[in-house]
Every structure is written in C-alpha cells, then in structure tokens.
Write an enzyme that holds these catalytic residues in place. Structure first.
Site, PDB file in Angstrom:
ATOM      1  N   VAL A   7       0.847  -1.195   0.000  1.00 54.30           N
ATOM      2  CA  VAL A   7       0.000   0.000   0.000  1.00 54.30           C
ATOM      3  C   VAL A   7       0.881   1.242   0.000  1.00 54.30           C
ATOM      4  CG1 VAL A   7      -1.814   1.243   1.222  1.00 54.30           C
ATOM      5  CG2 VAL A   7      -1.749  -1.266   1.308  1.00 54.30           C
ATOM      6  N   LEU A   8       0.536   2.200  -0.860  1.00 57.63           N
ATOM      7  CA  LEU A   8       1.208   3.506  -0.881  1.00 57.63           C
ATOM      8  C   LEU A   8       0.342   4.512  -0.150  1.00 57.63           C
ATOM      9  CD1 LEU A   8       3.453   5.436  -1.927  1.00 57.63           C
ATOM     10  CD2 LEU A   8       1.999   5.835  -3.938  1.00 57.63           C
ATOM     11  N   GLY A  39       1.324  11.253   1.574  1.00 55.72           N
ATOM     12  CA  GLY A  39       1.134  12.195   2.666  1.00 55.72           C
ATOM     13  C   GLY A  39       0.812  11.456   3.948  1.00 55.72           C
ATOM     14  N   CYS A  40       1.716  10.617   4.379  1.00 56.06           N
ATOM     15  CA  CYS A  40       1.447   9.617   5.425  1.00 56.06           C
ATOM     16  C   CYS A  40       1.408  10.177   6.836  1.00 56.06           C
ATOM     17  CB  CYS A  40       2.480   8.500   5.345  1.00 56.06           C
ATOM     18  SG  CYS A  40       4.186   9.052   5.651  1.00 56.06           S
ATOM     19  N   GLY A  41       1.733  11.457   7.028  1.00 57.16           N
ATOM     20  CA  GLY A  41       1.722  12.009   8.376  1.00 57.16           C
ATOM     21  C   GLY A  41       2.697  11.277   9.275  1.00 57.16           C
ATOM     22  N   THR A  89       6.181  11.652   2.713  1.00 58.79           N
ATOM     23  CA  THR A  89       5.984  12.841   3.535  1.00 58.79           C
ATOM     24  C   THR A  89       6.993  13.908   3.148  1.00 58.79           C
ATOM     25  OG1 THR A  89       5.913  13.746   5.794  1.00 58.79           O
ATOM     26  CG2 THR A  89       7.464  11.947   5.383  1.00 58.79           C
ATOM     27  N   ILE A  90       6.602  15.178   3.342  1.00 58.78           N
ATOM     28  CA  ILE A  90       7.535  16.287   3.126  1.00 58.78           C
ATOM     29  C   ILE A  90       7.946  16.902   4.456  1.00 58.78           C
ATOM     30  CG2 ILE A  90       6.763  16.852   0.791  1.00 58.78           C
ATOM     31  CD1 ILE A  90       4.991  19.040   2.108  1.00 58.78           C
ATOM     32  N   GLN A 148       8.080  14.219  10.763  1.00 56.14           N
ATOM     33  CA  GLN A 148       7.258  13.028  10.603  1.00 56.14           C
ATOM     34  C   GLN A 148       8.101  11.828  10.177  1.00 56.14           C
ATOM     35  OE1 GLN A 148       4.169  14.296   7.890  1.00 56.14           O
ATOM     36  NE2 GLN A 148       2.905  15.133   9.539  1.00 56.14           N
ATOM     37  N   CYS A 188     -12.018  26.803  12.459  1.00 51.05           N
ATOM     38  CA  CYS A 188     -12.267  25.679  11.556  1.00 51.05           C
ATOM     39  C   CYS A 188     -13.429  24.821  12.057  1.00 51.05           C
ATOM     40  CB  CYS A 188     -11.006  24.836  11.394  1.00 51.05           C
ATOM     41  SG  CYS A 188      -9.708  25.634  10.423  1.00 51.05           S
TER      42      CYS A 188
END
Length: 385
Positions: free
Chosen positions: A172-173, A176-178, A198-199, A203, A356
């Site tokens: 599984v890909l 943006g996995c946090g 992730t960037i 993280q 929010c």
C-alpha cells in the site's frame, strides 16, 4: 480605565459608518458587539473593525492574535458568522492580489511544496502528541459509533482499510502519510506492507520508531511527483489540500501510474462547496502555507479518463467534533508548552482550531472520502460502513 469601559470606548472610536455597517451585519448572525453571551465579540483595543473590513479574515485573525478582541466561544462565533454567510457580504478589494495570485500562480510547485512541512508539521512532535490521539492521527475522525477521539480515529482508520478491501501481503502507498497512523494500523490489523510519502522531516523521523517496532512500513521523505513504483492499493488522507488546482491532474496521473490495474485508491480530503474561491489568507499565512481546498467537481475533473469514481462519502460534520477534541487536548496540555511557544502562538492555534470547527459546523466546508478504481469494479463496488 477598566477593560469593559475601554472596549466600549474602542468600539465608538471607529468611524460611524463602519460601526453601523458591522453592527448590522453581525446582528444578522445574532452576534452582539460587547455583548455578554459566549459567542459575542468583545473589543480590547482600537482598530479591529477597520482591520477586518480592509483585510478580511487576515485582519480579523491578526487582531485576535494581538489580543485586540475576544469571544469566549470562538467556535460558536464563527459558526454563526459563517452560517449567516456574512463573509460573502463584504467585498474586500485589498485582498484582490491574494485572490489573483492563488488562481494564476502554481503555489504548490515541487519547490514550494516543502514549505508547509517546515512551517506547520515540523513545529514539534511532542506538541502534536499532546493534542492528537495516541496514534498521532491528524485528520478527521469517524464518530458514527465513537464516544471519544481515540475511538473516532481508530474507527476512521478501520473504515479506510475496509473500503480498500485490504488483504494480507498487499503493498500500500500512503501519499502524505503524516506520522504513519494509517500505515501502522493497516500493517498491524490487516497484514499489509506500506510505503509512506511525507515532506515533513519531523514526521519521517517519528516514523523510525514505527519501523523499530518491526512493522513493515517505510517512510520516504519525498514529493509525491517523484514516486514511480506500483502498488496494490493507494491511500491519501488529508494531503490533497496541499496539492493545488494547477497540480490536481498531475497528482491523479501519478496515482494512476502507481496503482495496479485491479487496485483501489482512497482519497480523503477536506473540500469546499464552490470552486474558484480563494484560499483563506489567514490560514495561508499562519497555518497551511500554499494550501487550497478543492471543490468536488475539481476532484472528479482531475480523475476523468484515469479513474472510475466508485464511491463518495461525506462526513464533514465529524470534523467539528474532531477539532473540538483537539482543542480540549491543546488547552489541557498548554501549560507545558506556554513558555516555549508564547501567548501569540496560543491565540493563533486557538483561532485555527475553533474557527475551523465553526466552519465545519456551519457546513461551509466538507470532508470527502472518494474510492476510485482504474477500470471499474466488476459487479460493482460495495461500500463498507
């Protein structure tokens, strides 16, 4: 001069036309100036009205960060403000540049994509650990049968696994996995192997702890555009908000390239009701640099000829509960962070979480989960619930 008297004076020091205009607007949302109800706005300094009228939410938010005004229940203040559609009734010409630049420029280019990681996600793992659930899940929980944040986040993770129809041995890909909450849960409970993109350096560093536990998860510190491997399933939870409309098609092409022909792709994203509206300038400056919410049509437009939309699930009202739970944790933990982060950060973060929450409560923004396939599921796709 006591605060109550000062607030009264500050309001009437504004121009008479601004006074009447704002008071009449707020009355439509049942908000009183210097009132006694929890959602009423109370002024502590001069200039709040003119700042808000000239600079919109950027001016209103910065005035709040400076301590120039307060509302005991900030979430209810924004719920009423937004539900009455007051922001649409104020034409703010000084925000024109922000609106134009957000539409014409690629603010989420590969070079700029790393900015949100540094500005938001890298402020400290210990801070997020205190605010979030035990798995560090920084996206909307699923509260259908949950009574607390921990249960809601586990329910959301399991819902995603069931929607993806995960089976042991699948790869599984996670785009943006946090902090890896989905990957860890899917590996533990469904026997899959996961690769997360992730960037955020914080993280990625946190992810090493998951790998030390022997879980088959891998963190890659890279932009999504650079991924080329193929996977049985793809998931993206709370990352599409950072992609930007100029890159939606590129994002979908990348997902199509990386998904096996018989695979499923689940996209979990916050969305807005109307396309061609500008990102909120305060959130863009202080919370999510270069962020942009998609409209539903923009998601489906980007997926056209690449994916079949098998399912769309909206549980945006659950984000209100999630944000209020985060706020409760934030307030409880604040004493241990107050000296390091300071009062301005406290007011900034409170404004972020509660404004929010009010927006989701007013149903002004949504939370969608799309399930996509490349060729259509034979016999039809049946949603897990």
């Amino acid at each position: 001069m006591n605060q109550r008297k000062f607030a009264h004076t500050a309001f009437f020091d504004e121009t008479a036309s601004s006074q009447r205009f704002v008071a009449d607007l707020l009355e439509q949302a049942d908000i009183h100036i210097n009132g006694s109800r929890p959602w009423d706005i109370r002024f502590n300094a001069h200039g709040v009205i003119d700042n808000a009228l000239s600079r919109g939410n950027l001016g209103l938010g910065e005035s709040y960060m400076n301590g120039d005004w307060d509302a005991e229940r900030l979430d209810e203040f924004f719920y009423r403000l937004i539900r009455a559609q007051l922001p649409e009734k104020v034409n703010i010409s000084k925000l024109l540049y922000h609106a134009i630049s957000s539409r014409l420029l690629n603010r989420q280019s590969a070079r700029r994509a790393w900015q949100v990681g540094e500005a938001h996600y890298d402020i400290g793992n210990d801070f997020y650990a205190a605010m979030l659930d035990s798995r560090m899940t920084y996206t909307c929980g699923y509260w259908k049968e949950a009574s607390n944040l921990e249960e809601a986040q586990e329910a959301k993770l399991d819902l995603i696994c069931r929607k993806l129809e995960l089976e042991p041995g699948m790869r599984v890909l996670d785009i943006g996995c946090g902090w890896g909450s989905f990957m860890a849960y899917a590996a533990e409970h469904y026997g899959v192997e996961c690769v997360g993109l992730t960037i955020s350096r914080e993280q990625a560093e946190y992810g090493k702890q998951l790998m030390k536990r022997g879980l088959p998860v891998e963190f890659r510190l890279q932009d999504y555009r650079d991924e080329a491997e193929q996977f049985d399933r793809i998931v993206s939870v709370g990352m599409f908000e950072h992609v930007g409309h100029k890159n939606y098609r590129t994002y979908m092409e990348m997902a199509h390239r990386c998904l096996r022909d018989d695979g499923l792709f689940l996209l979990h994203t916050i969305g807005k009701n109307v396309r061609n509206t500008s990102p909120d300038p305060w959130l863009d400056k202080y919370i999510f640099p270069n962020g942009e919410l998609p409209a539903m049509g923009q998601v489906t437009d980007a997926a056209e000829e690449l994916f079949v939309v098998e399912d769309v699930h909206n549980f945006g009202a659950d984000y209100d509960k999630t944000l209020m739970a985060w706020h409760e944790n934030f307030e409880a933990a604040w004493p241990q962070f107050a000296e390091s982060y300071g009062e301005r950060f406290y007011r900034m973060w409170r404004y972020y979480l509660l404004s929010c929450a009010g927006a989701f409560r007013a149903r002004d923004i949504q939370l969608w989960q799309f399930v996509l396939s490349k060729q259509g599921v034979l016999g039809g796709y049946h949603r897990a619930s």
